[in-house]
Design a protein around this motif. Structure first.
Motif: not given
Ligand SMILES: Cc1ncc(C[n+]2csc(CCOP(=O)(O)OP(=O)(O)O)c2C)c(N)n1
Ligand SMILES: [Mg+2]
Lengths: 293, 389
Positions: B123, B126, B132, B294, B329
């Protein structure tokens, strides 16, 4: 002078090197010898800029720009891919500065040559981090001013002997070269191109901007580096067989030092001490080449 | 064919089936099985590939950048310290638009040395421009790895397939391994968008002035946006051949749920168990599994979580000075949705501590009984610490 493919020109005018830049002279001769079937790996250095900003390029060969410390590793990957594609003809060449070779890229270079990766690694040596504004590297010579070895803090440590470090890896071919000796340089690039496995060339490339010398002195200073034994021209095969290529006239080092602003602060005693160091290194090299008992 | 495989073996099988041409890796626990198996595949000729046994993860990613730029399909696997060491080049791989695929085994970062599961390593990457995918079990690991190639090569961005240390990497499960012919139908040979070629000399990744840099970044932003739809498309193609589909997110019992768990990785399986148990007792609870991190599937997350009255994110990771990263997020995705539910954040299982069903039902009841979160993050399963003064 008998130079192979003298009229082949793979570097364009209009590059953005400084006047008198030794690194551009080195590139021009190297490319003339390497030819079109070359892929160049270019880690961060002055040449990242000299090559020109997007969408321009001053080089007529494919170039992959890469992170500062990755020359040896990126080239390993390019070579592996070409091999998988059955392209054995194209030569992979890393073109890196002294900082990217002696310092931050040394691990990747050592790793790659230990694996005997099949590429040529060329280090053009201007004896400091010039791209970022003349900071010292482990290639900066004893006695030199840089912006991070300034005033009374001028560098009081020896230059790392990179060729000996590479020789210790027992690579097929390692050599020094110099922009003031283009015949010798071209012959070595050709020899490197015709050898398989890891090949290393260490090219002396003067830097008028960083060394505080007039642009027109660039080649003259480079010649003196050889003639004073400060930068001997020699080659080593398989980590064992040494050949010294130019027998210098053995000028005194002070003649070389006196011409350069970066050494202006040195006293006569300092220069005597440096002369002693140069003599000592030269004797060691002669012994390795079997020219002294 | 059904086989009983470790998560690591599932990755390696997928890489073999994807006909990867250049592999480079540096060993780090618990990624080692993946790269040992691949080394064996190459040595025994089960794979026709070059294997670069580099001297560091940094060089590993640099080598793949070189290889992929020269027009071949590549793979590596790493975790934790190794991924952190690659950081500079993760940005490079994405900025250079190279569809490199990596197996990333979620392992905690030192100090202290801890080889167990924790998501902070991946993470923390990111913002590098990598896609991901977080996996729940070994079947998903295998499928996601094959899919990652198709996705990455469509989008021209690198992709990380993320699996939990030990819970997946070292756990044996039955896995349906597709036939080579099926994978070939799904994944055509790699056709690079551009390549290093002396016949057509280009300069890749050169100096870029303020004149052009922003447009290049914007192109990556657009590619990431497009990747959401491409992911669905590619999953559809995969499902037609393999008969399996996962979704960028998966909604589990969300339609009538009051409280919706948000999870990623193997802990989703534990949440499924808890849901069964709680549902049988009449509790209105659901879950949202986030697979694609992502690009972040903002719309899908909004849609799913708006069905519930409360969302609760279980994060096996932490961003110091902020909160759990999935919670951040999710909050960001919801904040512009009118009337969105409050987001509760729980931190659990760092450094390989188990996240148990008891822990999860405790979280559920705590959330059920709270109107709104009192804190951004509640750390669960912690022991009392006696501090010397
Ligand atoms: C990881 C990293 N650190 C620092 C830099 C900044 N940097 C770019 S070029 C350079 C110096 C390069 O020196 P050298 O290799 O000797 O080449 P020269 O510029 O002298 O030609 C530095 C420090 C960078 N690009 N990457
Ligand atoms: Mg330099």
């Amino acid at each position: 002078m008998q130079l192979e493919a003298m009229d082949r020109e793979l570097m364009c005018s209009g590059h953005v090197g400084c006047p008198g830049c030794g690194a551009t002279i080195a590139m021009r001769f190297a490319l003339k010898t390497l030819g079109e079937k070359t892929i160049m790996v270019l880690p961060a250095c002055c040449w990242s800029v000299i090559a020109g900003p997007f969408p321009q390029s001053s080089l007529k060969i494919p170039v992959i720009h890469t992170a500062f410390e990755t020359g040896g590793a990126t080239a390993s990957g390019v070579r592996a891919a070409l091999d998988m594609r059955g392209d054995e003809e194209t030569t992979v060449v890393v073109w890196a500065g002294d900082g990217g070779t002696f310092d931050i890229g040394f691990q990747a270079l050592s790793g790659a040559v230990e694996r005997n990766e099949n590429f040529i690694y060329i280090c053009y040596d201007n004896e400091a981090y010039m791209n970022t504004g003349i900071q010292r590297s482990s290639s900066t010579p004893y006695g030199a001013w840089t912006t991070t070895t300034s005033g009374s803090d001028w560098k009081k440590l020896r230059k790392k002997n990179i060729v000996e470090a590479l020789v210790a890896h027992r690579i097929p071919y390692a050599a020094t070269a110099n922009i003031a000796y283009p015949e010798d340089l071209v012959r070595k690039v050709r020899k490197a191109r015709e050898t398989k496995g890891s090949r290393f060339l260490h090219i002396y490339a003067s830097c008028p901007t960083g060394w505080r010398i007039p642009a027109e002195m660039s080649v003259r200073i480079a010649r003196m580096a050889v003639q004073t034994n400060i930068f001997p021209l020699y080659e080593v095969e398989n980590g064992i067989d040494y050949t010294i290529n130019v027998k210098p006239r053995e000028y005194l080092v002070r003649e070389y030092f006196k011409l350069q602003g970066r050494f202006r602060h040195l006293s006569e005693e300092d220069l005597d001490q440096i002369q002693g160091m140069v003599n000592e290194d030269w004797e060691r090299l002669l012994r390795k080449a079997g020219e002294r008992a | 064919m059904k086989k009983v495989l470790e998560g690591s073996q599932a990755v390696a099988e997928a890489v073999r089936l994807a006909k990867v041409q250049v592999i480079s890796a540096y060993p780090i626990t618990p990624q080692t099985h993946i790269v040992e198996i691949l080394s064996d595949y190459v040595a025994t000729g089960r794979m026709n590939a070059k294997y670069l046994r580099v001297e560091s993860e940094h060089s590993c990613m640099a080598a793949l950048i070189g290889a992929q730029s020269a027009g071949v399909r590549t793979f590596t696997a790493t975790c934790s310290q190794g991924l952190a060491l690659m950081h500079e080049l993760l940005h490079w791989a994405a900025g250079a638009r190279l569809p490199i695929v990596m197996g990333e085994v979620n392992r905690a970062l030192a100090p202290g040395w801890n080889i167990w599961c924790d998501q902070t390593d991946s993470l923390a990457q990111r913002d590098t421009g990598w896609m991901q995918l977080y996996c729940e079990d070994s079947q998903e690991v295998l499928d996601a790895t094959i899919l990652a190639y198709r996705l990455a090569e469509r989008v021209n961005l690198p992709t990380m397939v993320v699996l939990d240390a030990f819970y997946l990497s070292h756990t044996y499960e039955p896995v349906d391994v597709p036939e080579q012919e099926e994978v070939d139908r799904f994944l055509p040979p790699y056709k690079p968008a551009f390549t290093l070629d002396p016949g057509h000399p280009y300069s890749l990744s050169p100096l870029v002035t303020p004149n052009a840099y922003m447009e290049m970044r914007h192109d990556i932003a657009l590619a990431m946006e497009d990747a959401l739809a491409i992911f669905d498309e590619v999953e559809g193609e995969f499902a037609r051949i393999m008969g399996r589909r996962y979704g960028a997110v998966e909604e589990i019992d969300t339609d009538d749920a009051d409280v919706i768990f948000v999870t990623s990785g193997a802990v989703t399986s534990t949440v499924r168990l808890v849901l069964e148990e709680l549902r049988s007792r009449g509790e209105k609870v659901g879950a949202l599994k986030i697979k694609l991190f992502r690009p972040f599937p903002t719309e899908a997350v909004r849609r799913a979580l708006s069905k519930g009255r409360k969302a609760v994110v279980v994060d096996r990771n932490y961003s110091f000075g902020a909160s759990g990263i999935f919670a951040q997020e999710v909050r960001a995705a919801l904040c512009n949705a009118p009337g969105h539910p409050p987001v509760f954040g729980y931190i659990a299982g760092l450094g390989g501590r188990d996240i148990t069903t008891q822990m999860l039902s405790h979280i559920y009841f705590e959330v059920k009984e709270s109107e709104a979160p009192l804190r951004e993050s509640v750390w669960v399963g912690r022991q009392e610490v006696n501090r010397a003064t």
